[in-house]
Design a protein around this motif. Structure first.
Motif, PDB file in Angstrom:
ATOM      1  N   PRO A 267       1.287  -1.155  -0.057  1.00  0.00           N
ATOM      2  CA  PRO A 267      -0.132  -0.289   0.068  1.00  0.00           C
ATOM      3  C   PRO A 267       0.762   1.110  -0.062  1.00  0.00           C
ATOM      4  N   PHE A 268       0.248   2.735  -0.016  1.00  0.00           N
ATOM      5  CA  PHE A 268       1.188   3.515  -0.830  1.00  0.00           C
ATOM      6  C   PHE A 268      -0.481   4.454   0.098  1.00  0.00           C
ATOM      7  N   LYS A 269       0.221   5.884   0.559  1.00  0.00           N
ATOM      8  CA  LYS A 269      -1.032   7.051   0.812  1.00  0.00           C
ATOM      9  C   LYS A 269      -0.367   7.955  -0.709  1.00  0.00           C
ATOM     10  N   VAL A 270      -1.180   9.054  -0.581  1.00  0.00           N
ATOM     11  CA  VAL A 270      -1.176  10.485  -1.547  1.00  0.00           C
ATOM     12  C   VAL A 270      -1.072  11.530  -0.477  1.00  0.00           C
ATOM     13  N   LEU A 271       0.585  12.158  -0.484  1.00  0.00           N
ATOM     14  CA  LEU A 271       0.614  13.139  -0.018  1.00  0.00           C
ATOM     15  C   LEU A 271      -0.295  14.355  -0.256  1.00  0.00           C
ATOM     16  N   LYS A 272      -0.934  15.161   0.607  1.00  0.00           N
ATOM     17  CA  LYS A 272      -1.499  16.924  -0.410  1.00  0.00           C
ATOM     18  C   LYS A 272      -0.041  17.056  -1.316  1.00  0.00           C
ATOM     19  N   THR A 273       0.921  16.657  -1.483  1.00  0.00           N
ATOM     20  CA  THR A 273       1.499  17.345  -2.488  1.00  0.00           C
ATOM     21  C   THR A 273       1.121  16.501  -3.620  1.00  0.00           C
ATOM     22  N   GLN A 274       0.410  15.488  -3.559  1.00  0.00           N
ATOM     23  CA  GLN A 274       0.044  14.212  -5.174  1.00  0.00           C
ATOM     24  C   GLN A 274       1.461  13.032  -4.806  1.00  0.00           C
ATOM     25  N   HIS A 275       2.396  13.406  -4.895  1.00  0.00           N
ATOM     26  CA  HIS A 275       3.526  12.186  -3.944  1.00  0.00           C
ATOM     27  C   HIS A 275       2.770  11.336  -3.307  1.00  0.00           C
ATOM     28  N   LEU A 276       3.621   9.823  -3.928  1.00  0.00           N
ATOM     29  CA  LEU A 276       2.970   9.015  -3.624  1.00  0.00           C
ATOM     30  C   LEU A 276       4.703   8.363  -2.126  1.00  0.00           C
ATOM     31  N   LEU A 277       3.637   7.716  -1.382  1.00  0.00           N
ATOM     32  CA  LEU A 277       4.462   7.627  -0.034  1.00  0.00           C
ATOM     33  C   LEU A 277       4.173   6.111   0.113  1.00  0.00           C
ATOM     34  N   ILE A 278       5.217   5.177   0.118  1.00  0.00           N
ATOM     35  CA  ILE A 278       5.806   3.892   0.870  1.00  0.00           C
ATOM     36  C   ILE A 278       5.855   4.094   1.972  1.00  0.00           C
TER      37      ILE A 278
ATOM     38  N   ILE B 176      23.319   8.490  -3.553  1.00  0.00           N
ATOM     39  CA  ILE B 176      22.965   9.473  -2.229  1.00  0.00           C
ATOM     40  C   ILE B 176      23.675  10.566  -2.447  1.00  0.00           C
ATOM     41  N   PHE B 177      22.191  11.463  -1.674  1.00  0.00           N
ATOM     42  CA  PHE B 177      22.525  13.378  -2.481  1.00  0.00           C
ATOM     43  C   PHE B 177      22.126  13.617  -1.151  1.00  0.00           C
ATOM     44  N   ASP B 178      21.890  14.861  -1.997  1.00  0.00           N
ATOM     45  CA  ASP B 178      21.700  15.874  -0.700  1.00  0.00           C
ATOM     46  C   ASP B 178      20.300  16.034  -1.274  1.00  0.00           C
ATOM     47  N   MET B 179      19.151  15.141  -0.252  1.00  0.00           N
ATOM     48  CA  MET B 179      17.600  15.834  -0.795  1.00  0.00           C
ATOM     49  C   MET B 179      16.862  16.238   0.019  1.00  0.00           C
ATOM     50  N   SER B 180      17.853  17.656   0.726  1.00  0.00           N
ATOM     51  CA  SER B 180      17.123  18.568   1.332  1.00  0.00           C
ATOM     52  C   SER B 180      15.966  19.217   0.759  1.00  0.00           C
ATOM     53  N   HIS B 181      16.744  19.980  -0.442  1.00  0.00           N
ATOM     54  CA  HIS B 181      15.381  20.320  -2.251  1.00  0.00           C
ATOM     55  C   HIS B 181      14.173  19.361  -1.827  1.00  0.00           C
ATOM     56  N   VAL B 182      14.066  18.619  -2.087  1.00  0.00           N
ATOM     57  CA  VAL B 182      12.886  17.535  -1.840  1.00  0.00           C
ATOM     58  C   VAL B 182      12.483  18.024  -0.529  1.00  0.00           C
ATOM     59  N   ASN B 183      12.949  18.313   0.427  1.00  0.00           N
ATOM     60  CA  ASN B 183      12.438  17.741   1.647  1.00  0.00           C
ATOM     61  C   ASN B 183      11.938  18.796   1.912  1.00  0.00           C
ATOM     62  N   GLU B 184      12.283  20.455   2.152  1.00  0.00           N
ATOM     63  CA  GLU B 184      12.141  21.533   1.907  1.00  0.00           C
ATOM     64  C   GLU B 184      10.951  21.431   1.688  1.00  0.00           C
ATOM     65  N   ALA B 185      10.741  21.607   0.155  1.00  0.00           N
ATOM     66  CA  ALA B 185       9.307  21.456  -0.896  1.00  0.00           C
ATOM     67  C   ALA B 185       8.616  20.976   0.371  1.00  0.00           C
ATOM     68  N   LEU B 186       8.472  19.522   0.620  1.00  0.00           N
ATOM     69  CA  LEU B 186       7.084  19.245   1.524  1.00  0.00           C
ATOM     70  C   LEU B 186       7.336  19.351   2.771  1.00  0.00           C
ATOM     71  N   ILE B 187       8.191  20.178   3.218  1.00  0.00           N
ATOM     72  CA  ILE B 187       7.702  20.495   5.088  1.00  0.00           C
ATOM     73  C   ILE B 187       6.726  21.908   4.300  1.00  0.00           C
ATOM     74  N   GLN B 188       7.247  22.159   3.647  1.00  0.00           N
ATOM     75  CA  GLN B 188       6.315  24.275   2.766  1.00  0.00           C
ATOM     76  C   GLN B 188       4.762  24.125   2.854  1.00  0.00           C
ATOM     77  N   TYR B 189       4.783  22.652   2.418  1.00  0.00           N
ATOM     78  CA  TYR B 189       3.043  22.359   2.365  1.00  0.00           C
ATOM     79  C   TYR B 189       3.037  21.241   3.020  1.00  0.00           C
ATOM     80  N   LYS B 190       3.357  21.307   4.838  1.00  0.00           N
ATOM     81  CA  LYS B 190       2.870  20.681   6.070  1.00  0.00           C
ATOM     82  C   LYS B 190       3.424  19.093   5.987  1.00  0.00           C
ATOM     83  N   THR B 191       4.221  18.194   4.890  1.00  0.00           N
ATOM     84  CA  THR B 191       4.163  17.394   4.765  1.00  0.00           C
ATOM     85  C   THR B 191       5.216  17.065   5.307  1.00  0.00           C
TER      86      THR B 191
END
Length: 145
Positions: free
Chosen positions: A17-28, A101-116
């Protein structure tokens, strides 16, 4: 008529199963080297990835890589490579996963902006191809063989 779930079960597929986040990303949810984590399921990502901050957490043997990563909004990012990792998504397992392995901060900053909540990594096309993936968007399930 047989439904998709029963048909795929008969073909030895595992349902995840996966969840659909507010950002429309699929969370597994999954495990890397036995450690639980949250991941974005990304059909557009060529490889599965985790952030630099996860090297110790997931017991990764990171090696230098000359490859540069590129993603939405970022290019030319430094990377490392960790080979022969164990991944488990639901009951599906693979013991030879290479992770970028890379800097994922830009990915997580975008998620945090959407309170995810931030994620630990990305499950990419390498895993989807290896597992002969079928994504059932309607029922929020990934099937891997």
């Amino acid at each position: 008529m047989e439904d998709l779930q029963d048909f795929l079960k008969g073909k030895k597929y595992k349902k995840i199963p996966f969840k659909v986040l507010k950002t429309q990303h699929l969370l597994i949810k999954g495990k890397i080297n036995g450690v639980k984590g949250n991941f974005i399921l990304d059909t557009g990502a060529s490889n599965s990835c985790v952030g630099f901050e996860s090297i110790e957490r997931f017991f990764l043997n990171a090696q230098f890589s000359e490859t540069k990563a590129a993603g939405a909004g970022a290019t030319g990012m430094e990377t490392q490579l960790a080979k022969n990792n164990k991944i488990q998504l639901g009951r599906w397992k693979n013991e030879k996963l290479s992770l970028i392995i890379f800097d994922m901060s830009h990915v997580n900053e975008a998620l945090i902006q959407y309170k995810t909540k931030p994620v630990d990594g990305i499950i990419g096309a390498d895993v989807l191809l290896k597992g002969k993936a079928i994504i059932d968007y309607c029922n929020h399930c990934l099937y891997l063989k």
